[in-house]
Write a protein that holds these residues in place. Structure first.
Motif, short mmCIF file in Angstrom:
data_model
loop_
_atom_site.label_atom_id
_atom_site.label_comp_id
_atom_site.label_asym_id
_atom_site.label_seq_id
_atom_site.Cartn_x
_atom_site.Cartn_y
_atom_site.Cartn_z
N GLN A 173 -13.17 34.65 -2.20
CA GLN A 173 -14.59 34.19 -1.85
C GLN A 173 -14.90 33.70 -0.29
O GLN A 173 -15.77 34.20 0.09
CB GLN A 173 -15.05 33.14 -2.91
N HIS A 174 -13.88 33.09 0.26
CA HIS A 174 -14.12 32.77 1.46
C HIS A 174 -13.92 34.17 2.44
O HIS A 174 -14.90 34.31 3.21
CB HIS A 174 -13.13 31.83 1.91
N GLU A 179 -21.53 34.11 -2.01
CA GLU A 179 -22.41 32.88 -1.92
C GLU A 179 -22.30 32.42 -3.48
O GLU A 179 -22.42 33.15 -4.54
CB GLU A 179 -23.90 33.61 -1.62
N THR A 180 -21.97 31.10 -3.62
CA THR A 180 -21.75 30.46 -4.86
C THR A 180 -22.96 29.50 -4.99
O THR A 180 -23.16 28.35 -4.22
CB THR A 180 -20.49 29.68 -5.02
N ASN A 181 -23.73 29.55 -6.06
CA ASN A 181 -24.99 28.75 -6.37
C ASN A 181 -24.66 28.18 -7.70
O ASN A 181 -24.47 28.70 -8.79
CB ASN A 181 -26.34 29.52 -6.59
N ALA A 198 -15.17 27.34 -6.10
CA ALA A 198 -15.79 27.05 -4.91
C ALA A 198 -15.34 26.07 -4.14
O ALA A 198 -15.67 26.10 -2.80
CB ALA A 198 -17.45 26.81 -5.26
N SER A 202 -14.45 26.23 0.09
CA SER A 202 -14.86 25.22 0.87
C SER A 202 -13.97 24.66 1.88
O SER A 202 -14.30 23.77 2.77
CB SER A 202 -15.90 24.02 0.37
N HIS A 477 -19.90 22.93 8.67
CA HIS A 477 -20.17 23.74 7.40
C HIS A 477 -19.33 23.19 6.14
O HIS A 477 -19.95 23.20 5.18
CB HIS A 477 -19.50 25.25 7.63
N SER A 481 -20.70 21.87 2.56
CA SER A 481 -20.41 22.53 1.27
C SER A 481 -20.13 21.77 0.36
O SER A 481 -20.12 21.74 -0.74
CB SER A 481 -19.61 23.85 1.72
N HIS A 533 -23.19 29.67 3.56
CA HIS A 533 -23.98 29.46 2.79
C HIS A 533 -25.50 29.47 3.35
O HIS A 533 -25.82 28.73 4.17
CB HIS A 533 -23.97 28.41 1.84
N LYS A 535 -27.93 27.65 2.70
CA LYS A 535 -28.48 26.10 2.56
C LYS A 535 -27.64 25.69 3.87
O LYS A 535 -28.23 24.63 4.72
CB LYS A 535 -28.24 25.39 1.33
N THR A 536 -26.44 25.64 3.89
CA THR A 536 -25.68 25.45 5.07
C THR A 536 -26.36 25.96 6.49
O THR A 536 -26.26 25.27 7.56
CB THR A 536 -24.26 25.76 5.00
#
Length: 565
Positions: A173-174, A179-181, A198, A202, A477, A481, A533, A535-536
Motif C-alpha cells: 500500500q505504501h 489511500e486508506t479511509n 494502514a 504509515s 506526514h 497519518s 493521503h 487529508k495529510t
C-alpha cells in the motif's frame, strides 16, 4: 580495662555502639533520652526487640523527623488526597501487567515518560496549557520528531505482532500510494486487518545512505553516538568519492521528483545543518522552497558567492519589529516634546551632524583629535558583520531559498566540500537523505513501534494505562497519518508527547513569500500523485503557524485536538 570504661565502645566492631542504638530508637519511637548509656558489656538485646533497618536501603536512607512516629514494619505510603496518583517512585506507581514479579527492570527514560504521562492523564493541574477550544485538525509541524509517546485508556494491542500478510500488504500500500479511509470508530481494532495494514503503511520512510550498524539520524551532535564504530571510508579517499557520487545521484533524483510533484518534500541532514526542500504548493508557497538551519556567516557568504539569492526571514522580521517599535517610540517622544520644541522657535536650527560632532568634542578638548582615527566605512562594515555573526548557529540564522535558486542550491551542496566532515567520527560520511517516497538509491526503513501496558493508582485502586511508543525520524506526514489511525482505533481520545529534533523546530517559521490567493484545490490536484493521503496533503498546504517552536504535547478528546508548542 581502660578501653572498656569508655561508653559505647565496641571492641569487636560487630555491633553499632549503644549510643547510636539509643539515638535510632529515640528517632523511631520519640522516646525521652536515657539517663546514661549502658556499657558495651551489658546484657544482649532481647529477641522481642524490633529488627533494625538496613542503613544501606535506598528507601530508608531519608532522615526522619523526631516528631513523626514511624511504624516498625515497612508499609506502603498512604494514597494522596483526592485519589490522585502518588509521587512515589515509578516502580511503586506503575506495575506491569501480567507480571508476577514485584519489581521489573525497565529503562529509566521509559519509567520517567510513563510517570509523566500518567500524571498528565489523571492530574488536571499537570496538563499543559492548550488552546481553549478544540479544533478538528492540528497545525502542520515541519520539524522532525525523534520519538512519539501516545497514551490512551484503550489498549494498543492492535499494533502488536503484525502478521506476515498484513506487513506485506502495508508495504504494498505504501509503494502504490493506496489511500486508506477508516471509519470514525472501530469497534474491534485488533480484528481490523485494514487498520493493521494502514499502521504498517504509515511507519515506512526512505533513507540514504544506509549503513546498518550506524544510526544516521540525527546527524547534528551525533559524534559521541557514532564514535568507536567501524567506518572504513574515513581513511579511504577512493571509497569516499564513490559514496559521494552515489549520494549525488540520489540527491538529484529526489530534486527531480520534487520538481515533478511526485515527492512532496525531503530533508538533507548534514553534521552541521539541515535543509528542507518543499514542493510548490506546500506551506502556502506557489514555488519550490528550501529552508536551511542553522547557518553560519561562512555558509551564507559561500552561497552569495555562488549566486544563490536567499533571505533571512527571522532576522528581517526582527528588524521590521524593531523599526516599528522605534517609530512608535519616536511618535511618543515627539508628542511628549511638543512643549520643549517651543524653545527652538527663535530660529535656531539643528545640524544633522551635531551628534557626530559632539561625540568627538571631548577629543578636541584634549587636543588629540588629529591623532585618533574616526570610524570609517570599513569599521562600520565590520560592525555590521559582527552583528551578522551573532546569529550563527541560532534559529534566527534560518535561510530561505525559493524558486529557481533551489536548483543552484542543489549544485552548491553537491560540490560543497564542507558538506562532509573532514575529521572525527563522521569523517567521509555523506549527509542523510530522508524522504516519504521512494527515490533512486533510497532504502526502505520503518519506524520502531512497541506498546507498553502499566497500572497506575487512581482513587485507591489501580487503573490500566496503555501507551504506544514510536521511535525514529518521524516526518510531518507520518505524524498526521498516525493520528488519523489512532483517532479511529482509540475512539477519539488519546494524548501524546512529541520529542522534537530541536534544529528542525524553526522550519515552522512563516515564509515571507506565502501566497494568500493560492488555490488549494488546484494544489491538491497537482500533488495528488505525490504519495500522501489527501487529508495529510491538505494539512501540509497550510501556512506554518507555529513560528520557531513545534508541537510538544497533543491531545485528542471527543475527536477535537488541543496542543501545546
Amino acid at each position: 580495662m581502660a578501653d572498656r570504661a569508655v561508653p559505647g565502645y565496641s571492641p569487636g566492631f560487630k555491633k553499632p555502639p549503644a549510643m547510636l542504638r539509643l539515638k535510632r530508637k529515640r528517632l523511631r519511637r520519640s522516646e525521652p533520652p536515657a539517663a546514661a548509656p549502658p556499657p558495651c558489656c551489658a546484657a544482649p538485646r532481647a529477641p522481642s526487640a524490633p529488627t533494625r533497618r538496613n542503613p544501606f536501603s535506598s528507601l530508608d536512607n531519608a532522615r526522619r523527623a523526631a516528631g513523626n512516629p514511624q511504624p516498625q514494619e515497612r508499609e506502603r505510603p498512604p494514597p494522596p488526597p483526592h485519589g490522585f496518583p502518588s509521587a512515589a517512585p515509578f516502580w511503586q506507581l506503575l506495575e506491569p501487567v501480567c507480571e508476577d514479579k514485584p519489581t521489573r527492570r525497565a529503562e529509566p527514560s521509559e519509567r520517567t515518560d510513563l510517570l509523566a504521562l500518567t500524571n498528565d492523564l489523571h492530574l488536571p493541574v499537570a496538563v499543559p496549557k492548550v488552546p481553549s477550544s478544540p479544533r478538528h485538525e492540528f497545525p502542520a509541524d515541519w520539524s522532525i520528531k525523534t520519538r512519539l509517546l501516545f497514551m490512551s485508556s484503550q489498549p494498543f494491542t492492535w499494533a502488536e505482532h503484525l502478521k506476515a500478510q498484513e506487513e506485506a500488504q502495508g508495504f504494498a500500500q505504501h509503494c502504490r500510494a493506496t489511500e486508506t479511509n477508516l471509519p470514525q470508530n472501530i469497534q474491534e481494532p485488533k480484528l481490523s486487518t485494514e487498520l493493521r495494514c494502514a499502521f504498517q503503511q504509515s511507519l515506512v520512510y526512505w533513507l540514504h545512505p544506509s549503513v546498518p550498524w550506524l544510526q544516521l539520524f540525527p546527524r547534528i551532535g551525533a559524534d559521541r553516538r557514532i564514535a568507536g564504530k567501524a567506518s572504513p571510508w574515513s581513511q579511504d579517499e577512493a571509497l569516499q568519492q564513490v559514496l559521494m557520487s552515489d549520494w549525488s545521484v540520489s540527491f538529484t533524483s529526489l530534486y527531480n521528483l520534487l520538481k515533478a510533484k511526485r515527492c512532496p518534500y525531503f530533508y538533507v541532514c548534514t553534521y552541521q545543518f539541515t535543509v528542507l526542500f518543499r514542493a510548490a504548493g506546500l506551506a502556502g508557497s506557489d514555488v519550490i522552497t528550501a529552508v536551511i538551519s542553522p547557518t553560519t556567516r561562512g555558509l551564507r557568504e559561500a552561497m552569495r558567492n555562488e549566486g544563490i539569492e536567499f533571505s533571512l526571514p527571522l532576522v528581517e522580521e526582527g528588524r521590521t519589529r524593531k523599526q516599528k517599535n522605534s517609530e512608535v517610540n519616536l511618535e511618543t517622544e515627539v508628542a511628549n516634546s511638543l512643549e520643549v520644541d517651543n524653545s527652538w522657535e527663535d530660529g535656531e536650527e539643528l545640524d544633522p551632524s551635531d551628534d557626530e560632532h559632539e561625540s568627538f568634542s571631548w577629543l578636541e578638548e584634549m587636543g588629540v583629535q588629529d591623532k585618533v582615527k574616526k570610524p570609517d566605512t570599513i569599521s562600520i562594515k565590520l560592525r555590521k558583520e559582527k552583528q551578522e555573526v551573532q546569529v550563527d548557529h541560532r534559529p534566527e540564522s534560518l535561510a530561505l531559498v525559493k524558486g529557481t535558486n533551489t536548483f543552484t542550491l542543489l549544485n552548491f551542496l553537491i560540490n560543497c566540500k564542507s558538506l562532509v566532515a573532514a575529521a572525527g567520527p563522521q569523517a567521509g560520511l555523506p549527509p542523510t537523505l530522508l524522504s516519504p517516497v521512494a527515490f533512486r538509491g533510497g532504502t526502505m526503513q520503518t519506524l520502531k513501534a512497541r506498546s507498553i501496558n502499566a497500572k497506575a493508582r487512581v482513587h485507591l485502586a489501580y487503573k490500566e494505562i496503555f501507551s504506544l511508543e514510536i521511535v525514529g525520524p518521524v516526518m510531518p506526514h507520518a505524524l498526521h497519518s498516525l493520528t488519523m489511525l489512532l483517532k479511529s482505533a482509540q475512539r477519539g481520545a488519546f494524548s501524546a508527547v512529541l520529542y522534537t529534533h530541536e534544529p528542525t523546530a524553526v522550519f515552522n517559521t512563516h515564509l515571507d513569500d506565502t501566497s494568500p490567493a493560492l488555490n488549494k484545490e488546484a494544489v491538491c490536484k497537482d500533488l495528488s500523485a505525490c504519495g500522501l493521503h489527501p487529508k495529510t496533503l491538505d494539512q501540509l498546504t497550510q501556512c506554518p503557524t507555529l513560528g520557531k517552536s513545534s508541537i510538544r504535547f497533543l491531545e485528542l478528546k471527543n475527536y477535537g485536538y488541543t496542543w501545546k508548542s
